[in-house]
Design an enzyme around this catalytic site. Structure first.
Site, mmCIF file in Angstrom:
data_model
loop_
_atom_site.group_PDB
_atom_site.id
_atom_site.type_symbol
_atom_site.label_atom_id
_atom_site.label_comp_id
_atom_site.label_asym_id
_atom_site.label_seq_id
_atom_site.Cartn_x
_atom_site.Cartn_y
_atom_site.Cartn_z
ATOM 1 N N GLN A 1 0.829 -9.791 -6.421
ATOM 2 C CA GLN A 1 0.357 -11.167 -6.625
ATOM 3 C C GLN A 1 1.230 -11.929 -7.634
ATOM 4 O O GLN A 1 0.891 -13.054 -8.011
ATOM 5 C CB GLN A 1 -1.108 -11.174 -7.086
ATOM 6 C CG GLN A 1 -2.079 -10.554 -6.089
ATOM 7 C CD GLN A 1 -2.259 -11.378 -4.804
ATOM 8 O OE1 GLN A 1 -1.871 -12.549 -4.722
ATOM 9 N NE2 GLN A 1 -2.858 -10.773 -3.786
ATOM 10 N N CYS B 1 -13.733 -6.841 -0.788
ATOM 11 C CA CYS B 1 -12.892 -5.701 -0.428
ATOM 12 C C CYS B 1 -13.269 -4.431 -1.168
ATOM 13 O O CYS B 1 -12.681 -3.395 -0.943
ATOM 14 C CB CYS B 1 -11.421 -6.029 -0.647
ATOM 15 S SG CYS B 1 -11.044 -6.317 -2.357
ATOM 16 N N THR C 1 0.852 -1.191 0.000
ATOM 17 C CA THR C 1 0.000 0.000 0.000
ATOM 18 C C THR C 1 0.892 1.247 0.000
ATOM 19 O O THR C 1 0.704 2.166 -0.802
ATOM 20 C CB THR C 1 -0.951 -0.002 1.221
ATOM 21 O OG1 THR C 1 -1.801 -1.144 1.112
ATOM 22 C CG2 THR C 1 -1.805 1.258 1.279
HETATM 23 N N1 PLP Z 1 -1.919 -4.694 -4.254
HETATM 24 C C1 PLP Z 1 -2.461 -5.912 -4.411
HETATM 25 C C2 PLP Z 1 -2.677 -6.455 -5.790
HETATM 26 C C3 PLP Z 1 -2.810 -6.680 -3.296
HETATM 27 O O1 PLP Z 1 -3.354 -7.902 -3.477
HETATM 28 C C4 PLP Z 1 -2.590 -6.131 -2.005
HETATM 29 C C5 PLP Z 1 -2.991 -6.899 -0.802
HETATM 30 O O2 PLP Z 1 -4.140 -7.096 -0.532
HETATM 31 C C6 PLP Z 1 -2.019 -4.858 -1.891
HETATM 32 C C7 PLP Z 1 -1.691 -4.169 -3.038
HETATM 33 C C8 PLP Z 1 -1.749 -4.228 -0.554
HETATM 34 O O3 PLP Z 1 -0.590 -4.777 0.038
HETATM 35 P P1 PLP Z 1 -0.239 -4.554 1.579
HETATM 36 O O4 PLP Z 1 -1.135 -5.454 2.354
HETATM 37 O O5 PLP Z 1 1.209 -4.937 1.703
HETATM 38 O O6 PLP Z 1 -0.438 -3.121 1.886
#
Ligand code: PLP
Length: 388
Positions: A180, A329, A71
């Site tokens: 992913q 989500c 994030t």
């Molecule tokens: N981007 C994608 C494609 C994700 O699947 C996720 C996780 O859910 C994130 C970003 C966010 O990652 P993080 O949990 O390290 O902030």
């Protein structure tokens, strides 16, 4: 028995990762910024982790910055690069099926005066290169496109997209959210022409709250987190040594068995799809490419028309099978696209009834069998309540 089939949400740490974290919390616990031996010792973990990660991507160690996860990596890549390059242009391009960690910074940038084009996807979840070509303007400065979609497992045509963008204008920056994909398939940003790439540790059996951003050293990007000047002033804050040590260990372990893991997860995917077929219940795989090329090995998105996803999710949970609802989500969020599934133009009955099954290299064939058995018992019962 339990079957944890929600590995796209998060994964369990390995024992090696746990040991690396505990060791750097309890024994080598120094602050890398300290000038004494404890600091030097701690600094070694950061250096070694950068070496480990940079080897997997074939990039320079200096181009790896640790963050609190993907994030932050995505926010930094997008906002940091947009702000640093705003004189060159105010137009950004992304896809309609990005994670909120890309869509929300894009929304923020729109509020700051940038224009954002959201590329639509086809029924396979992939963007069209023609749409991308048409979206590029004189003042486009950045394209952000995920490698693998987290809800349906679609693989975007990143290599072709970067080529197209750089041919049009080599100055346009290309960012990819590789959360992913990293640790599941080979990715070489320099070879592909990717300028920035975001990764999170907890999706590859590392700890939560740690990740990294690869930034090509030629890229102009503003820091977002200001303070003590750690990481060359680009990302301040006391270095999260236990997180970094855990991340490095997770990376080492994942890359030692990358090809075997890929083949293993692909066989689990096939097993799940074959099993669903044999159950003979009314279900639809959201999409799947027979060649396995357009979809990731660890994500299967399945709809069970007539059965609400939350109902099936909790019924499975009662029997120890953990999955996620494809649209969970994105509910109640004011983002330009409410759900990835909507973007795939699924019919309404499928939209409300889709579940995501996701594996890791530690998922077993027994877990898939167990999940199929439980589905075999639940679906005929739940189907009785379908309104026709
Ligand atoms: N981007 C994608 C494609 C994700 O699947 C996720 C996780 O859910 C994130 C970003 C966010 O990652 P993080 O949990 O390290 O902030």
């Amino acid at each position: 028995m339990e079957a944890y089939l929600d590995n796209a949400a998060t994964t369990r740490c390995t024992e090696g990762v746990r040991d690396a974290v505990v060791h750097t919390m309890m024994t080598d616990f120094g602050n890398p910024s300290s000038k004494h031996m404890k600091g030097v010792e701690a600094e070694r973990y950061l250096r070694e982790a950068r070496e480990t990660i940079s080897r997997t991507l074939k990039v320079n160690e200096k181009e790896i910055y640790f963050t609190s996860g993907a994030t932050e990596s995505n926010n930094w890549a997008l906002i940091g690069a947009a702000m640093a390059n705003r004189r060159a242009g105010m137009h950004l391009i992304t896809t309609a099926i990005e994670h909120a960690a890309v869509l929300m910074p894009m929304q923020y940038l729109t509020e700051q005066g940038f224009r954002v084009t959201y590329l639509p996807v086809d029924e396979k979840g992939q963007i069209s290169l023609q749409d991308l070509e048409e979206a590029i303007c004189e003042d486009t400065i950045l394209v952000s496109m995920m490698c693998v979609n987290n809800e349906v497992g679609a693989i975007e045509p990143i290599a072709e997209a970067v080529k197209l963008v750089k041919n049009r204008n080599p100055k346009i920056l290309f960012h990819t959210d590789a959360v992913q994909a990293y640790g599941k398939m080979q990715l070489y940003p320099k070879k592909l022409g990717i300028d920035m790439l975001s990764v999170s540790a907890h999706k590859i059996h590392g700890p939560k709250g740690i990740g990294f951003l690869y930034v090509n050293d030629k890229v102009k990007i503003h820091p977002l987190i200001l303070g003590g000047g750690q990481q060359k002033g680009m990302r301040s804050g006391t270095d999260n040594v236990p997180g970094v040590a855990g991340l490095a260990q997770a990376v080492k372990e994942a890359y030692a068995v990358l090809d075997e893991s890929h083949a293993h997860m692909l066989s689990l995917k096939q097993q799940l799809m074959d099993g669903l077929k044999q159950l003979g219940v009314n279900h639809k795989i959201v999409f799947h490419s027979e060649e396995g090329e357009a979809s990731a090995p660890h994500i299967v998105s399945v709809s069970f028309p007539g059965i609400r996803s939350e109902v099936l999710l909790h019924a499975l949970e009662d029997r120890g099978v953990y999955v996620s609802a494809g649209s969970a989500c994105s509910s109640n969020k004011k983002i330009p696209v409410s759900t990835v599934l909507k973007e795939l133009h699924l019919p309404a009955d499928q939209l409300e009834s889709t579940l995501r099954f996701s594996f890791s290299r530690f998922t077993t064939a027994e877990e898939i069998d167990y999940a199929l058995n439980v589905l075999g018992e639940l679906l005929p019962v739940l189907s009785r309540y379908i309104r026709h």
